[in-house]
Structure formats: C-alpha cells, structure tokens
Write an enzyme that holds these catalytic residues in place. Sequence first.
Site, short mmCIF file in Angstrom:
data_model
loop_
_atom_site.label_atom_id
_atom_site.label_comp_id
_atom_site.label_asym_id
_atom_site.label_seq_id
_atom_site.Cartn_x
_atom_site.Cartn_y
_atom_site.Cartn_z
N ARG A 44 28.07 52.34 72.74
CA ARG A 44 28.23 51.89 71.35
C ARG A 44 26.94 52.17 70.55
O ARG A 44 25.94 52.63 71.11
CB ARG A 44 28.57 50.39 71.31
CG ARG A 44 27.40 49.47 71.65
CD ARG A 44 27.85 48.05 71.88
NE ARG A 44 28.17 47.87 73.30
CZ ARG A 44 29.38 47.78 73.81
NH1 ARG A 44 30.44 47.82 73.03
NH2 ARG A 44 29.56 47.63 75.10
N TYR A 95 10.22 41.94 72.04
CA TYR A 95 10.85 43.21 71.65
C TYR A 95 9.81 44.19 71.09
O TYR A 95 9.78 45.36 71.48
CB TYR A 95 11.93 42.91 70.61
CG TYR A 95 12.71 44.12 70.13
CD1 TYR A 95 13.70 44.70 70.93
CD2 TYR A 95 12.47 44.68 68.88
CE1 TYR A 95 14.43 45.79 70.48
CE2 TYR A 95 13.20 45.77 68.42
CZ TYR A 95 14.17 46.32 69.22
OH TYR A 95 14.89 47.41 68.78
N SER A 96 8.95 43.72 70.19
CA SER A 96 7.98 44.65 69.59
C SER A 96 6.96 45.10 70.63
O SER A 96 6.53 46.26 70.61
CB SER A 96 7.30 44.05 68.36
OG SER A 96 6.63 42.88 68.68
N LYS A 126 8.65 47.85 72.57
CA LYS A 126 8.80 49.09 71.80
C LYS A 126 7.45 49.77 71.55
O LYS A 126 7.37 50.99 71.45
CB LYS A 126 9.54 48.81 70.49
CG LYS A 126 10.99 48.35 70.69
CD LYS A 126 11.82 49.42 71.38
CE LYS A 126 13.28 49.06 71.46
NZ LYS A 126 14.10 50.13 72.08
N ILE A 172 18.88 49.62 61.33
CA ILE A 172 20.06 50.49 61.41
C ILE A 172 21.30 49.61 61.57
O ILE A 172 21.26 48.61 62.31
CB ILE A 172 19.94 51.46 62.62
CG1 ILE A 172 18.58 52.19 62.61
CG2 ILE A 172 21.11 52.43 62.65
CD1 ILE A 172 18.30 53.07 61.43
P1 NAP Z 1 23.54 48.00 70.63
O1 NAP Z 1 24.63 48.31 69.65
O2 NAP Z 1 23.33 46.61 71.06
O3 NAP Z 1 23.70 48.96 71.89
C1 NAP Z 1 22.84 48.89 72.98
C2 NAP Z 1 23.57 49.36 74.21
O4 NAP Z 1 22.67 49.27 75.33
C3 NAP Z 1 24.79 48.50 74.54
O5 NAP Z 1 25.90 49.31 74.84
C4 NAP Z 1 24.34 47.71 75.75
O6 NAP Z 1 25.37 47.35 76.67
C5 NAP Z 1 23.38 48.69 76.42
N1 NAP Z 1 22.50 48.02 77.36
C6 NAP Z 1 21.90 46.81 77.24
N2 NAP Z 1 21.20 46.52 78.35
C7 NAP Z 1 21.37 47.56 79.20
C8 NAP Z 1 20.91 47.83 80.52
N3 NAP Z 1 20.14 46.97 81.19
N4 NAP Z 1 21.29 48.99 81.11
C9 NAP Z 1 22.08 49.86 80.46
N5 NAP Z 1 22.54 49.66 79.21
C10 NAP Z 1 22.20 48.52 78.58
O7 NAP Z 1 22.12 48.45 70.02
P2 NAP Z 1 21.71 49.62 69.00
O8 NAP Z 1 21.41 48.99 67.71
O9 NAP Z 1 22.64 50.77 69.07
O10 NAP Z 1 20.30 50.01 69.64
C11 NAP Z 1 20.09 51.16 70.45
C12 NAP Z 1 18.60 51.35 70.63
O11 NAP Z 1 17.97 51.50 69.36
C13 NAP Z 1 17.91 50.15 71.29
O12 NAP Z 1 16.89 50.59 72.16
C14 NAP Z 1 17.30 49.42 70.10
O13 NAP Z 1 16.21 48.64 70.47
C15 NAP Z 1 16.93 50.59 69.23
N6 NAP Z 1 16.75 50.22 67.82
C16 NAP Z 1 17.78 49.69 67.09
C17 NAP Z 1 17.58 49.36 65.76
C18 NAP Z 1 18.67 48.78 64.91
O14 NAP Z 1 18.36 48.38 63.77
N7 NAP Z 1 19.91 48.71 65.33
C19 NAP Z 1 16.32 49.55 65.19
C20 NAP Z 1 15.30 50.10 65.96
C21 NAP Z 1 15.53 50.43 67.27
P3 NAP Z 1 26.28 46.03 76.44
O15 NAP Z 1 26.99 46.24 75.15
O16 NAP Z 1 27.20 46.01 77.61
O17 NAP Z 1 25.32 44.88 76.38
#
Ligand code: NAP
Length: 248
Positions: free
Chosen positions: A16, A156-157, A160, A189
């Site tokens: 996702r 978290y920070s 990262k 995002i």
């Molecule tokens: P998301 O929608 O929550 O998706 C994260 C995915 O990672 C989920 O499918 C989750 O699985 C999976 N996951 C969690 N723990 C895991 C593990 N131990 N092993 C394997 N998979 C795991 O998050 P997103 O917003 O797309 O974020 C993706 C990346 O971008 C992350 O690293 C996040 O920190 C980074 N990011 C996001 C934003 C933002 O604003 N969204 C900003 C900066 C950075 P489940 O659904 O089964 O839990």
Amino acid sequence: MKRLEGKTALVTGAARGIGLEIALAFAAEGASVAVADLSQADSAAAAADIAAKTGAKTLGLGLDVSKEADCERAVAEAEQAFGRLDILVNNAGITKDNLVLRMKEADFSAVIDVNLKGAFLMAKAASKLMLKARSGRIVNISSVVGQSGQAGQANYSASKAGLIGLTKSLAREFAPRQVLVNAVAPGFIRTRMTETLKDEAKAKISEMIPLGRMGEPGEVAKAALFLASDDSAYITGQVLAVNGGLYM
Ligand code: NAP
C-alpha cells in the site's frame, strides 16, 4: 525503451501507500518486481494487481524487515524467481508517536527496529548479490523529519536520520563495486500514515509547505524511479527531498 527494462526490483512495505506506487512505477517501466510486505496475502494481492495493470512479472512476498531470516529469505526468493536482483527499495516504515516523556522504551525500539535496522538487514542481504554482480541500486525512503526533527516523533525522526547516515555509509562502502545507494526524503504525503491527522492539522501543514499542499505517493515514486534508473548513474550517497519545499 522503458527505463527499467530487464531489471529486477524488490520493494518493502509495497502492499500500500508509497511502496505500492513505487512498485507500480517500476513495473510500468519494465522491471520485474517483488512486492514485500508484512502480510503475505496483501503482498500477493498487490503483486497480482500490478501484473494485471502493467504486464510485468511480479512476486508477492511476506516478510518482517526487522527479522534477519525474513530478509535473507525474501532476497533469496526474489533471486530465484527473477534470476538476479538489481534494485532494492527500503520503504517499509512505521510510526509510534508520543512526547518523549510519555514514550515507552518498547515504542522507541520498535520504530528503530523496523525503519532503521530493517533497512540495514535488507541492504546486507541484497548487497551480497549486488556486490558480486558489480552493479546495483539501493533506495532508502527516509523522511523530512529525519532532517528537521519533529516534536512527538523522537523515535521516528531518529530512525529516519539514522537512515541517512546508513545511506551515506553504504554508498561509500559499495561505490567501488558500482552499487549506488541514495535516499528519498518525502515531506507530508497523502497515505494511511498521514490520514489519521485531523483536517485542522492537515490545513496547518499545507500552510507551512511553500507549494501549498501535501504530496501524492506517485510523486515520491517518480524520485525513487529516477534513483533506480540509469539516469542517476553518477549519483550516490545523496538525499533527494520530495517535500514541496517544506525543508530546504
Ligand atoms: P503506509 O501506508 O503505512 O505503508 C507502510 C507499509 O509498510 C505497510 O504496508 C506496512 O504493512 C508495511 N510494514 C510495516 N512494518 C513492516 C515490517 N516490519 N516489515 C515489512 N513491512 C512492514 O506508509 P507510507 O505512508 O506509504 O510510508 C512508506 C514509507 O515512507 C515509510 O518508510 C514512511 O516512513 C515514509 N514516509 C512517509 C511519509 C508520509 O507522509 N506518508 C512521509 C515521509 C516518509 P501493514 O499495512 O501490514 O502494517
């Protein structure tokens, strides 16, 4: 010619959100893609959907990136299915936000284990193949808060920011074998991770962003695609911000 024709990729957290968009973008550009996520069923469903949309070869893998054996198995299965591994995207990530005085040790450790140790374990497993092949790309998905810090997100920070240090160290270590390692640092995002924010908070965030809006997962995917493609052949150890100007 598609930009990743003949390449193979493994994207973590790809069932996702941002990871799914990255996997889709890579497949649309001709790559065979292993979709790796916590749930095997969700990974398989996303992999099938991407294959139907793009015609690419895909594979769904269940793994927990914080477990070394899972990481080694996932890389081995991707290699078995595709014959090689050219690109790794460390995208899996979690949040467990709280003010420091209320943050439990377990919540600090859990976030570091997935976001930082997970990237180390995946890079370690994948780099065995890449270093042997004398070619490869690793893209780590960091965050703007790893650069700026954020109240309520010490765990978290820190994870990262650590990922940026890991990126630069891997880049130096792997450069002699032409394995390039870079990071993308997204701002806010629109995904499940940010959808829990109240409308008021989202409006305030948008006001702080010079481009005046939150970003889309596809906009992060385009940066990851650039860093995975031959277009970035002379770029390693860098952090590409995709944040609408939020942090410069
Ligand atoms: P998301 O929608 O929550 O998706 C994260 C995915 O990672 C989920 O499918 C989750 O699985 C999976 N996951 C969690 N723990 C895991 C593990 N131990 N092993 C394997 N998979 C795991 O998050 P997103 O917003 O797309 O974020 C993706 C990346 O971008 C992350 O690293 C996040 O920190 C980074 N990011 C996001 C934003 C933002 O604003 N969204 C900003 C900066 C950075 P489940 O659904 O089964 O839990």
